[in-house]
Design a protein around this motif. Sequence first.
Motif, PDB file in Angstrom:
ATOM      1  N   GLY A 105      -3.041   8.943   0.743  1.00 29.48           N
ATOM      2  CA  GLY A 105      -1.843   8.439   1.444  1.00 29.48           C
ATOM      3  C   GLY A 105      -0.736   7.977   0.522  1.00 29.48           C
ATOM      4  N   GLY A 106      -1.061   7.731  -0.748  1.00 27.10           N
ATOM      5  CA  GLY A 106      -0.030   7.327  -1.709  1.00 27.10           C
ATOM      6  C   GLY A 106       0.169   5.819  -1.778  1.00 27.10           C
ATOM      7  N   PRO A 107       0.979   5.368  -2.770  1.00 31.87           N
ATOM      8  CA  PRO A 107       1.083   3.942  -3.107  1.00 31.87           C
ATOM      9  C   PRO A 107       1.816   3.072  -2.067  1.00 31.87           C
ATOM     10  N   ALA A 108       2.560   3.687  -1.157  1.00 27.50           N
ATOM     11  CA  ALA A 108       3.293   2.880  -0.163  1.00 27.50           C
ATOM     12  C   ALA A 108       2.329   2.065   0.703  1.00 27.50           C
ATOM     13  N   ILE A 109       1.144   2.605   0.907  1.00 23.49           N
ATOM     14  CA  ILE A 109       0.174   1.914   1.774  1.00 23.49           C
ATOM     15  C   ILE A 109      -0.281   0.615   1.097  1.00 23.49           C
ATOM     16  N   MET A 110      -0.558   0.688  -0.200  1.00 20.20           N
ATOM     17  CA  MET A 110      -0.991  -0.514  -0.934  1.00 20.20           C
ATOM     18  C   MET A 110       0.122  -1.557  -0.978  1.00 20.20           C
ATOM     19  N   GLU A 111       1.355  -1.116  -1.090  1.00 17.05           N
ATOM     20  CA  GLU A 111       2.515  -2.036  -1.028  1.00 17.05           C
ATOM     21  C   GLU A 111       2.450  -2.858   0.257  1.00 17.05           C
ATOM     22  N   GLU A 112       2.256  -2.168   1.376  1.00 22.38           N
ATOM     23  CA  GLU A 112       2.208  -2.854   2.675  1.00 22.38           C
ATOM     24  C   GLU A 112       0.995  -3.785   2.749  1.00 22.38           C
ATOM     25  N   CYS A 113      -0.125  -3.321   2.210  1.00 24.03           N
ATOM     26  CA  CYS A 113      -1.337  -4.151   2.227  1.00 24.03           C
ATOM     27  C   CYS A 113      -1.111  -5.434   1.441  1.00 24.03           C
ATOM     28  N   ARG A 114      -0.426  -5.318   0.301  1.00 24.69           N
ATOM     29  CA  ARG A 114      -0.153  -6.495  -0.532  1.00 24.69           C
ATOM     30  C   ARG A 114       0.687  -7.506   0.228  1.00 24.69           C
ATOM     31  N   LYS A 115       1.667  -7.003   0.970  1.00 22.56           N
ATOM     32  CA  LYS A 115       2.531  -7.913   1.749  1.00 22.56           C
ATOM     33  C   LYS A 115       1.737  -8.620   2.840  1.00 22.56           C
ATOM     34  N   ILE A 116       0.813  -7.899   3.456  1.00 25.86           N
ATOM     35  CA  ILE A 116      -0.006  -8.520   4.519  1.00 25.86           C
ATOM     36  C   ILE A 116      -0.956  -9.546   3.879  1.00 25.86           C
ATOM     37  N   GLY A 117      -1.507  -9.219   2.741  1.00 30.04           N
ATOM     38  CA  GLY A 117      -2.248 -10.203   1.947  1.00 30.04           C
ATOM     39  C   GLY A 117      -3.746 -10.194   2.112  1.00 30.04           C
ATOM     40  N   GLY A 118      -4.247  -9.912   3.299  1.00 31.16           N
ATOM     41  CA  GLY A 118      -5.700  -9.918   3.499  1.00 31.16           C
ATOM     42  C   GLY A 118      -6.043  -9.818   4.972  1.00 31.16           C
ATOM     43  N   CYS A 119      -7.343  -9.710   5.243  1.00 34.23           N
ATOM     44  CA  CYS A 119      -7.800  -9.529   6.631  1.00 34.23           C
ATOM     45  C   CYS A 119      -9.267  -9.967   6.682  1.00 34.23           C
ATOM     46  N   PRO A 120      -9.582 -10.989   7.490  1.00 34.57           N
ATOM     47  CA  PRO A 120     -10.990 -11.419   7.535  1.00 34.57           C
ATOM     48  C   PRO A 120     -11.903 -10.394   8.222  1.00 34.57           C
ATOM     49  N   ALA A 121     -13.176 -10.470   7.964  1.00 34.08           N
ATOM     50  CA  ALA A 121     -14.146  -9.564   8.608  1.00 34.08           C
ATOM     51  C   ALA A 121     -14.012  -9.650  10.127  1.00 34.08           C
ATOM     52  N   GLY A 122     -14.049  -8.505  10.768  1.00 33.42           N
ATOM     53  CA  GLY A 122     -13.945  -8.438  12.230  1.00 33.42           C
ATOM     54  C   GLY A 122     -12.525  -8.279  12.737  1.00 33.42           C
ATOM     55  N   GLU A 123     -11.529  -8.494  11.863  1.00 34.30           N
ATOM     56  CA  GLU A 123     -10.122  -8.377  12.282  1.00 34.30           C
ATOM     57  C   GLU A 123      -9.563  -7.021  11.856  1.00 34.30           C
TER      58      GLU A 123
END
Length: 182
Positions: A47-65
């Motif tokens: 998918g390329g690096p743009a996806i990781m950029e967005e993930c970094r902004k979101i910051g994290g996600c607990p198990a089950g979410e």
Amino acid sequence: MSAKVGKTIISIVRGDITEEDTDAIVNAANSKLAGGGGVDGAIHRAGGPAIMEECRKIGGCPAGEAVVTSGGNLKARHIIHTVGPIYRDGRHGERELLANAYRNSLKRALENGIKSIAFPSISTGAYGYPIREASRIALQTVMGFAEEHEGITTIRFVLFSDRDLGIYRETLANLRNINRKC
Ligand code: ADP
């Protein structure tokens, strides 16, 4: 192989989820959304690096979410990143966390107008969930969701190996028989 529940077709295929053309594909992510091996690594590579950029902004996600990003260079317009449980012994809430991962992914799909979605087998790789039991939880949860919600027309499980495909098929066949008897 497929089953119809309400207006939703639930199907099981073998393949590489990064090639799916559903509106969204689901990533079996880790709680830091930091990328990794397995399906997570494959999705970020394709998918390329743009996806990781967005993930970094979101910051994290607990198990089950579950959280949503764009699909980057993938055919799928969205990626729903969900975090399954790390399997210990089945007595640490693993079942509920795994069901929540599927349920919350489908909730995010509905909220974002996603009509077709492809799932990998969450938690059954590096996270060690026994796949037979995990396949039951996965299929029961999405079938239950499809009974209660309209709006998603296609739910596809994309299994990476013939062995995994065979197990999911058996589980779906058993669940269909149980439902017929009710
Ligand atoms: P987890 O950490 O949740 O266990 P893994 O990525 O280690 O996640 O494994 C989950 C499942 O995804 C495993 O069954 C693995 O074989 C499968 N998998 C790995 N790569 C792909 C892919 N490209 N498409 C579909 N499934 C994949």
